[in-house]
Design a protein around this motif. Structure first.
Motif, PDB file in Angstrom:
ATOM      1  N   TYR A 189      28.279 -31.938  31.388  1.00  0.00           N
ATOM      2  CA  TYR A 189      27.075 -31.126  31.567  1.00  0.00           C
ATOM      3  C   TYR A 189      27.080 -29.858  30.734  1.00  0.00           C
ATOM      4  N   GLU A 190      28.207 -29.597  30.055  1.00  0.00           N
ATOM      5  CA  GLU A 190      28.203 -28.423  29.185  1.00  0.00           C
ATOM      6  C   GLU A 190      27.302 -28.638  27.983  1.00  0.00           C
ATOM      7  N   LEU A 191      27.180 -29.908  27.537  1.00  0.00           N
ATOM      8  CA  LEU A 191      26.341 -30.180  26.360  1.00  0.00           C
ATOM      9  C   LEU A 191      24.871 -29.895  26.631  1.00  0.00           C
ATOM     10  N   PRO A 192      24.259 -30.468  27.691  1.00  0.00           N
ATOM     11  CA  PRO A 192      22.868 -30.113  27.958  1.00  0.00           C
ATOM     12  C   PRO A 192      22.683 -28.620  28.184  1.00  0.00           C
ATOM     13  N   MET A 193      23.676 -27.992  28.818  1.00  0.00           N
ATOM     14  CA  MET A 193      23.578 -26.552  29.043  1.00  0.00           C
ATOM     15  C   MET A 193      23.519 -25.827  27.696  1.00  0.00           C
ATOM     16  N   GLY A 194      24.405 -26.216  26.769  1.00  0.00           N
ATOM     17  CA  GLY A 194      24.404 -25.586  25.455  1.00  0.00           C
ATOM     18  C   GLY A 194      23.106 -25.825  24.719  1.00  0.00           C
ATOM     19  N   LEU A 195      22.522 -27.029  24.878  1.00  0.00           N
ATOM     20  CA  LEU A 195      21.256 -27.317  24.199  1.00  0.00           C
ATOM     21  C   LEU A 195      20.126 -26.496  24.799  1.00  0.00           C
ATOM     22  N   GLY A 196      20.143 -26.317  26.121  1.00  0.00           N
ATOM     23  CA  GLY A 196      19.124 -25.476  26.747  1.00  0.00           C
ATOM     24  C   GLY A 196      19.212 -24.046  26.241  1.00  0.00           C
ATOM     25  N   ILE A 197      20.456 -23.534  26.133  1.00  0.00           N
ATOM     26  CA  ILE A 197      20.649 -22.176  25.628  1.00  0.00           C
ATOM     27  C   ILE A 197      20.198 -22.094  24.178  1.00  0.00           C
ATOM     28  N   LEU A 198      20.478 -23.170  23.419  1.00  0.00           N
ATOM     29  CA  LEU A 198      20.165 -23.155  21.984  1.00  0.00           C
ATOM     30  C   LEU A 198      18.668 -22.949  21.753  1.00  0.00           C
ATOM     31  N   GLY A 199      17.831 -23.602  22.566  1.00  0.00           N
ATOM     32  CA  GLY A 199      16.395 -23.411  22.419  1.00  0.00           C
ATOM     33  C   GLY A 199      16.006 -21.959  22.601  1.00  0.00           C
ATOM     34  N   VAL A 200      16.584 -21.320  23.638  1.00  0.00           N
ATOM     35  CA  VAL A 200      16.273 -19.922  23.900  1.00  0.00           C
ATOM     36  C   VAL A 200      16.759 -19.043  22.758  1.00  0.00           C
ATOM     37  N   VAL A 201      17.985 -19.315  22.279  1.00  0.00           N
ATOM     38  CA  VAL A 201      18.548 -18.514  21.193  1.00  0.00           C
ATOM     39  C   VAL A 201      17.683 -18.639  19.949  1.00  0.00           C
ATOM     40  N   LEU A 202      17.216 -19.843  19.700  1.00  0.00           N
ATOM     41  CA  LEU A 202      16.367 -20.082  18.536  1.00  0.00           C
ATOM     42  C   LEU A 202      15.065 -19.290  18.653  1.00  0.00           C
ATOM     43  N   ALA A 203      14.450 -19.315  19.838  1.00  0.00           N
ATOM     44  CA  ALA A 203      13.171 -18.626  20.010  1.00  0.00           C
ATOM     45  C   ALA A 203      13.356 -17.114  19.981  1.00  0.00           C
ATOM     46  N   ALA A 204      14.481 -16.637  20.530  1.00  0.00           N
ATOM     47  CA  ALA A 204      14.697 -15.187  20.580  1.00  0.00           C
ATOM     48  C   ALA A 204      15.343 -14.691  19.290  1.00  0.00           C
ATOM     49  N   GLY A 205      16.001 -15.562  18.561  1.00  0.00           N
ATOM     50  CA  GLY A 205      16.646 -15.161  17.316  1.00  0.00           C
ATOM     51  C   GLY A 205      17.868 -14.306  17.509  1.00  0.00           C
ATOM     52  N   SER A 206      18.486 -14.376  18.680  1.00  0.00           N
ATOM     53  CA  SER A 206      19.660 -13.542  18.923  1.00  0.00           C
ATOM     54  C   SER A 206      20.507 -14.147  20.024  1.00  0.00           C
ATOM     55  N   LEU A 207      21.807 -13.836  19.990  1.00  0.00           N
ATOM     56  CA  LEU A 207      22.698 -14.259  21.071  1.00  0.00           C
ATOM     57  C   LEU A 207      22.934 -13.125  22.055  1.00  0.00           C
ATOM     58  N   ASN A 208      22.324 -11.968  21.766  1.00  0.00           N
ATOM     59  CA  ASN A 208      22.500 -10.804  22.618  1.00  0.00           C
ATOM     60  C   ASN A 208      21.608 -10.936  23.856  1.00  0.00           C
ATOM     61  N   LEU A 209      22.189 -10.846  25.043  1.00  0.00           N
ATOM     62  CA  LEU A 209      21.414 -11.110  26.252  1.00  0.00           C
ATOM     63  C   LEU A 209      20.251 -10.131  26.416  1.00  0.00           C
ATOM     64  N   GLU A 210      20.479  -8.858  26.031  1.00  0.00           N
ATOM     65  CA  GLU A 210      19.396  -7.884  26.192  1.00  0.00           C
ATOM     66  C   GLU A 210      18.244  -8.196  25.239  1.00  0.00           C
ATOM     67  N   LYS A 211      18.602  -8.655  24.026  1.00  0.00           N
ATOM     68  CA  LYS A 211      17.530  -8.989  23.076  1.00  0.00           C
ATOM     69  C   LYS A 211      16.777 -10.235  23.517  1.00  0.00           C
ATOM     70  N   ILE A 212      17.513 -11.178  24.152  1.00  0.00           N
ATOM     71  CA  ILE A 212      16.837 -12.378  24.649  1.00  0.00           C
ATOM     72  C   ILE A 212      15.816 -11.994  25.713  1.00  0.00           C
ATOM     73  N   MET A 213      16.190 -11.038  26.578  1.00  0.00           N
ATOM     74  CA  MET A 213      15.228 -10.584  27.593  1.00  0.00           C
ATOM     75  C   MET A 213      14.053  -9.882  26.937  1.00  0.00           C
ATOM     76  N   GLN A 214      14.371  -9.043  25.939  1.00  0.00           N
ATOM     77  CA  GLN A 214      13.322  -8.295  25.248  1.00  0.00           C
ATOM     78  C   GLN A 214      12.324  -9.251  24.602  1.00  0.00           C
ATOM     79  N   ALA A 215      12.817 -10.403  24.134  1.00  0.00           N
ATOM     80  CA  ALA A 215      11.934 -11.351  23.461  1.00  0.00           C
ATOM     81  C   ALA A 215      10.909 -11.941  24.416  1.00  0.00           C
ATOM     82  N   GLN A 216      11.142 -11.808  25.727  1.00  0.00           N
ATOM     83  CA  GLN A 216      10.213 -12.395  26.683  1.00  0.00           C
ATOM     84  C   GLN A 216       9.175 -11.392  27.175  1.00  0.00           C
ATOM     85  N   VAL A 217       9.186 -10.178  26.579  1.00  0.00           N
ATOM     86  CA  VAL A 217       8.223  -9.175  27.014  1.00  0.00           C
ATOM     87  C   VAL A 217       6.872  -9.440  26.367  1.00  0.00           C
ATOM     88  N   ASN A 218       6.878  -9.640  25.045  1.00  0.00           N
ATOM     89  CA  ASN A 218       5.622  -9.763  24.318  1.00  0.00           C
ATOM     90  C   ASN A 218       5.125 -11.198  24.258  1.00  0.00           C
TER      91      ASN A 218
END
Lengths: 427, 136
Positions: A189-218
């Motif tokens: 189950y680590e693989l699907p988890m990594g793929l789920g994270i990958l989509g978010v990282v791709l959309a946010a363009g960062s691995l930084n958790l604060e930046k990922i949250m910031q990407a969901q503001v606008n």
């Protein structure tokens, strides 16, 4: 003396870090204890019984009437019980690995929180006599870690070591089988988890958790913009935290407790606390990655530099309420779903979750490239709506296709009644 | 980065100390009464016959190998995911290549990644057809 100056500056940085670590570890251990109580009370509520409601404040020690307080003393009593239990090591185990396993699993489960924010930030505390240099205080132990997501992912996979070490060192057949089974589950189950994270990282363009949250503001939360990724991630998170319907690692009825059959007392407690911490981590991650952290879409509040007490407290409350609700969801699911069988669990991971994760990744990648090609033309509400409609379409289509081909079909006849060709056709 | 590394190490040390401390406290206060039956492996009341470290099903091994393959491939995708919109990311590399007269574009990078994911999917289908994920 430059060396002295560096040393002093480091020490000054260490003190706030130490305070945050103290708050976080204390808070997490207390939270784990009280979530156990909450879970038992919810179990009682769902199963229509009373649950632990007696242990409160023992005022009868001082000649008053005892205070029950809905069982609020239960976690403390449990903790005391564990301290006074025998700390014992059976003769047939591998002594070193047997002790190391619970320590590894708990330390890794706690250390994940070094990069996970537990609130937004506080205004400068200089007015209260605490020198913070006029900067806001970030409520995370190690702020600004650019590889935060990788760190979380790496440390959460260390849980496998605890499981397999415990199962192997116990030198017990139940433990051995349980350890093998649960480590196979966790890595699958680590693989699907990594793929789920990958989509978010791709959309946010960062691995930084604060930046990922910031990407969901606008824009919308990623749970709305990537429903398929959200689904895959949540299901994988349930499996990684070994919660029902994926609690095969424990499997009381089949394996007497799986990899911790031979553990008792405090060592068992370390395993159980680590398991609970995994659930809390999963809730933090679900909220941070997919539910916008302390933000609501398009509602940001002031910029981080001029944050006031009101915003800080509202953000703390919003963030922790979301996490609490996700944890309650975890508990509701536990008492609502039956457990999977092992072959169903594995085929769900490899034959459904992994392909769905790949589909989600490709869909997000295509949308990101399109947005990049459009440039500033994509900065409007119409584009956002189109993204949402597209991704929900993909989600529903992928789900329907997965259901249509249904690789989960299982023939429950015993194997001796099947011809070889029939067995092969079920692959 | 180095600044944030120290708190992480500190946190890890505190977590280790907590785990060790909990074990220490328990071994300090708990009773110590060993009996012959307690020393035996628990097998639902039967006397254990063998050591438990025996042969196990090869499928666990196959799953571990499949996991390693896919996990490493997955990790290769993270840098691309981050580089898409970064300042020194794909666009900068493409601009540099164009300056040097190398035919390279963002679309080509995207197609390469999709081919990579396609290979991943083919590998998955192959393992599936080979019965790696068969648990019966």
């Amino acid at each position: 003396m430059p060396a002295h100056g560096v040393c002093r500056r480091q020490t000054q940085k260490m003190i706030p870090a130490l305070i945050k670590i103290g708050i976080l570890i204390g808070g997490l251990m207390t939270a784990a204890a009280y979530f156990v109580l909450l879970e038992r009370r919810m179990a009682a509520w769902i199963q229509d019984r009373i649950g632990p409601n007696r242990v409160g404040v023992p005022l009868s020690l001082f000649g008053f009437k005892d205070l029950a307080l809905w069982g609020f003393g239960q976690p403390a009593a449990d903790g005391l019980k564990f301290i006074f239990k025998e700390e014992y090591t059976p003769a047939h185990v591998d002594k070193r690995l047997y002790v190391i396993a619970p320590i590894v699993i708990l330390a890794a489960a706690l250390a994940i929180f070094a990069v996970i924010p537990f609130g937004s930030m506080l205004p400068p505390l200089d007015d209260f006599g605490i020198p913070t240099g006029g900067d806001p205080v970030q409520l995370v132990v190690a702020p600004g870690v650019d590889v935060g997501m990788i760190f979380v992912f790496a440390l959460s996979s260390i849980a496998v070591y605890g499981v397999i070490l415990g199962g192997w060192a116990s030198n017990n057949k139940y433990s051995f089988l349980g350890g093998l089974r649960s480590s196979a589950q966790l890595i699958a189950y680590e693989l699907p988890m990594g793929l789920g994270i990958l989509g978010v990282v791709l959309a946010a363009g960062s691995l930084n958790l604060e930046k990922i949250m910031q990407a969901q503001v606008n824009g919308p939360w990623f749970a709305i913009a990537q429903p398929l990724g959200f689904l895959v991630f949540v299901i994988a998170a349930f499996a990684e935290a070994a919660r029902l319907p994926f609690d095969l690692p424990e499997a009381e009825q089949e394996l007497i407790g799986g990899y911790h059959t031979e553990y008792a007392g405090m060592k068992l407690l370390l395993f159980l606390v680590a398991e609970f911490l995994h659930m809390i981590t999963a809730s933090f991650l679900i909220v941070i990655l997919f539910l916008g952290g302390w933000h609501f879409p398009w509602i940001t509040g002031p910029a981080d530099a001029e944050i006031g007490w009101l915003t800080a407290i509202i953000r703390l409350i919003v963030f922790n309420t979301k996490i609490f609700l996700v944890i309650v969801f975890f508990m509701m699911v536990r008492w609502s779903w039956p457990r999977f069988r092992y072959d169903q669990l594995m085929s769900l991971a490899w034959k459904i979750m992994l392909p769905l994760g790949l589909v989600n990744f490709v869909a997000v990648a295509v949308m990101q490239e399109a947005r990049h090609a459009l440039g500033s033309k994509a900065e409007n509400l119409g584009w956002t709506l189109m993204v949402i409609v597209f991704s929900w379409g993909i989600c529903i289509a992928a789900w329907v296709v997965a259901a249509w081909f249904n690789p989960l079909i299982t023939d429950n006849r015993p194997r001796r009644m099947l011809a070889t060709a029939e067995v092969d056709s079920q692959i | 980065m180095a600044d944030s590394l120290l708190p992480i190490l500190l946190f890890a040390a505190c977590a280790l100390a907590l785990a060790l401390g909990m074990l220490g406290v328990a071994s300090l206060f708990g009773p110590k009464r060993q009996t012959a039956v307690k020393q035996m492996a628990y097998e639902s009341g039967m006397d254990p016959i063998h050591d438990a470290h025996r042969k196990f099903d090869v499928r666990f091994h196959l799953v571990a190998i499949a996991f390693l393959l896919f996990d490493v491939e997955l990790l290769f995708l993270y840098p691309w995911a981050v580089a898409g919109n970064a300042t020194a990311g794909i666009d900068a590399a493409v601009a540099q290549a164009t300056e040097l007269g190398i035919g390279y574009s963002r679309g080509l990078v995207f197609i390469e990644v999709m081919v990579f994911v396609g290979l991943l999917a083919v590998g998955l289908v192959y393992a599936w057809k080979k019965g790696v994920f068969k648990w019966r």
